[in-house]
Motif scaffolding. Structure first.
Motif, PDB file in Angstrom:
ATOM      1  N   THR A  12       0.849  -1.187   0.000  1.00 42.36           N
ATOM      2  CA  THR A  12       0.000   0.000   0.000  1.00 42.36           C
ATOM      3  C   THR A  12       0.881   1.231   0.000  1.00 42.36           C
ATOM      4  OG1 THR A  12      -1.813   1.163   1.099  1.00 42.36           O
ATOM      5  CG2 THR A  12      -0.257   0.014   2.507  1.00 42.36           C
ATOM      6  N   ILE A  13       0.496   2.219  -0.780  1.00 42.79           N
ATOM      7  CA  ILE A  13       1.204   3.494  -0.848  1.00 42.79           C
ATOM      8  C   ILE A  13       0.184   4.596  -0.600  1.00 42.79           C
ATOM      9  CG2 ILE A  13       2.485   5.094  -2.320  1.00 42.79           C
ATOM     10  CD1 ILE A  13       3.638   2.657  -3.751  1.00 42.79           C
ATOM     11  N   TRP A  14       0.519   5.504   0.289  1.00 36.44           N
ATOM     12  CA  TRP A  14      -0.366   6.612   0.631  1.00 36.44           C
ATOM     13  C   TRP A  14       0.270   7.907   0.170  1.00 36.44           C
ATOM     14  CZ3 TRP A  14      -4.908   5.261   2.945  1.00 36.44           C
ATOM     15  CH2 TRP A  14      -4.981   3.986   3.464  1.00 36.44           C
ATOM     16  N   ASP A  15      -0.479   8.707  -0.581  1.00 40.69           N
ATOM     17  CA  ASP A  15      -0.026  10.068  -0.837  1.00 40.69           C
ATOM     18  C   ASP A  15      -0.942  10.995  -0.044  1.00 40.69           C
ATOM     19  OD1 ASP A  15      -2.368  10.456  -2.332  1.00 40.69           O
ATOM     20  OD2 ASP A  15      -1.360  10.337  -4.260  1.00 40.69           O
ATOM     21  N   THR A  16      -0.975  12.239  -0.357  1.00 42.14           N
ATOM     22  CA  THR A  16      -1.738  13.202   0.441  1.00 42.14           C
ATOM     23  C   THR A  16      -3.205  12.845   0.550  1.00 42.14           C
ATOM     24  OG1 THR A  16      -0.206  14.922  -0.274  1.00 42.14           O
ATOM     25  CG2 THR A  16      -2.268  15.641   0.701  1.00 42.14           C
ATOM     26  N   ASP A  17      -3.810  12.388  -0.533  1.00 41.33           N
ATOM     27  CA  ASP A  17      -5.257  12.170  -0.563  1.00 41.33           C
ATOM     28  C   ASP A  17      -5.696  10.746  -0.861  1.00 41.33           C
ATOM     29  OD1 ASP A  17      -5.833  14.974  -0.216  1.00 41.33           O
ATOM     30  OD2 ASP A  17      -5.257  15.250  -2.310  1.00 41.33           O
ATOM     31  N   THR A  18      -4.814   9.912  -1.365  1.00 38.45           N
ATOM     32  CA  THR A  18      -5.234   8.627  -1.900  1.00 38.45           C
ATOM     33  C   THR A  18      -4.379   7.487  -1.375  1.00 38.45           C
ATOM     34  OG1 THR A  18      -5.883   9.779  -3.926  1.00 38.45           O
ATOM     35  CG2 THR A  18      -5.740   7.389  -4.057  1.00 38.45           C
ATOM     36  N   ASP A  57       9.626   5.789   5.308  1.00 40.23           N
ATOM     37  CA  ASP A  57       9.260   7.120   5.797  1.00 40.23           C
ATOM     38  C   ASP A  57       9.004   8.100   4.661  1.00 40.23           C
ATOM     39  OD1 ASP A  57      11.825   7.482   4.864  1.00 40.23           O
ATOM     40  OD2 ASP A  57      12.576   8.420   6.691  1.00 40.23           O
ATOM     41  N   ARG A  58       8.753   7.567   3.474  1.00 38.83           N
ATOM     42  CA  ARG A  58       8.455   8.401   2.315  1.00 38.83           C
ATOM     43  C   ARG A  58       7.603   7.590   1.354  1.00 38.83           C
ATOM     44  NH1 ARG A  58      11.405   6.629  -1.986  1.00 38.83           N
ATOM     45  NH2 ARG A  58      13.187   5.314  -1.524  1.00 38.83           N
ATOM     46  N   GLU A  59       6.930   8.288   0.458  1.00 42.36           N
ATOM     47  CA  GLU A  59       6.166   7.611  -0.585  1.00 42.36           C
ATOM     48  C   GLU A  59       7.140   7.013  -1.586  1.00 42.36           C
ATOM     49  OE1 GLU A  59       3.054   8.665  -4.184  1.00 42.36           O
ATOM     50  OE2 GLU A  59       3.441  10.161  -2.636  1.00 42.36           O
ATOM     51  N   LEU A  60       6.956   5.747  -1.924  1.00 36.51           N
ATOM     52  CA  LEU A  60       7.826   5.104  -2.899  1.00 36.51           C
ATOM     53  C   LEU A  60       7.363   5.426  -4.310  1.00 36.51           C
ATOM     54  CD1 LEU A  60       8.247   1.511  -1.411  1.00 36.51           C
ATOM     55  CD2 LEU A  60       9.712   3.508  -1.079  1.00 36.51           C
ATOM     56  N   SER A  61       8.324   5.605  -5.199  1.00 38.32           N
ATOM     57  CA  SER A  61       7.993   5.748  -6.616  1.00 38.32           C
ATOM     58  C   SER A  61       7.543   4.384  -7.139  1.00 38.32           C
ATOM     59  CB  SER A  61       9.217   6.231  -7.396  1.00 38.32           C
ATOM     60  OG  SER A  61      10.201   5.205  -7.426  1.00 38.32           O
ATOM     61  N   GLU A  62       6.968   4.371  -8.322  1.00 37.56           N
ATOM     62  CA  GLU A  62       6.573   3.095  -8.943  1.00 37.56           C
ATOM     63  C   GLU A  62       7.787   2.178  -9.094  1.00 37.56           C
ATOM     64  OE1 GLU A  62       3.522   1.713 -10.024  1.00 37.56           O
ATOM     65  OE2 GLU A  62       2.777   3.294  -8.701  1.00 37.56           O
TER      66      GLU A  62
END
Length: 81
Positions: A12-18, A57-62
């Protein structure tokens, strides 16, 4: 659905809204975090075996997500789709 009793890689990857949810390398759902996506991220709400959890501790790129999933696939012998 009935469990298939196979091991899987759930990402699972979380960004600001999704929230983006992947099963064995394939995206299965994305959802607004303010909706019900958090319900999909419970750990310990059922009977299952959990082999490993990795938190960043950061969003992973694809590309980064693919590297992690490839690593786990090789480590645990779980085929990706």
């Amino acid at each position: 659905t009935d469990p298939d009793n196979d091991w899987h890689i759930f990402t699972t990857i979380w960004d600001t809204d999704t929230g983006y949810f992947y099963l064995d390398g394939e995206q299965v759902v994305s959802d607004d975090i303010n909706n019900h996506a958090l319900e999909l991220l419970r750990i310990g709400s059922g009977e299952f075996d959990l082999a490993e959890v990795i938190v960043f501790d950061r969003e992973l790129s694809e590309d980064d997500r693919g590297v992690v999933e490839d690593f786990l696939s090789d480590k645990w012998g779980i085929p990706l789709q």
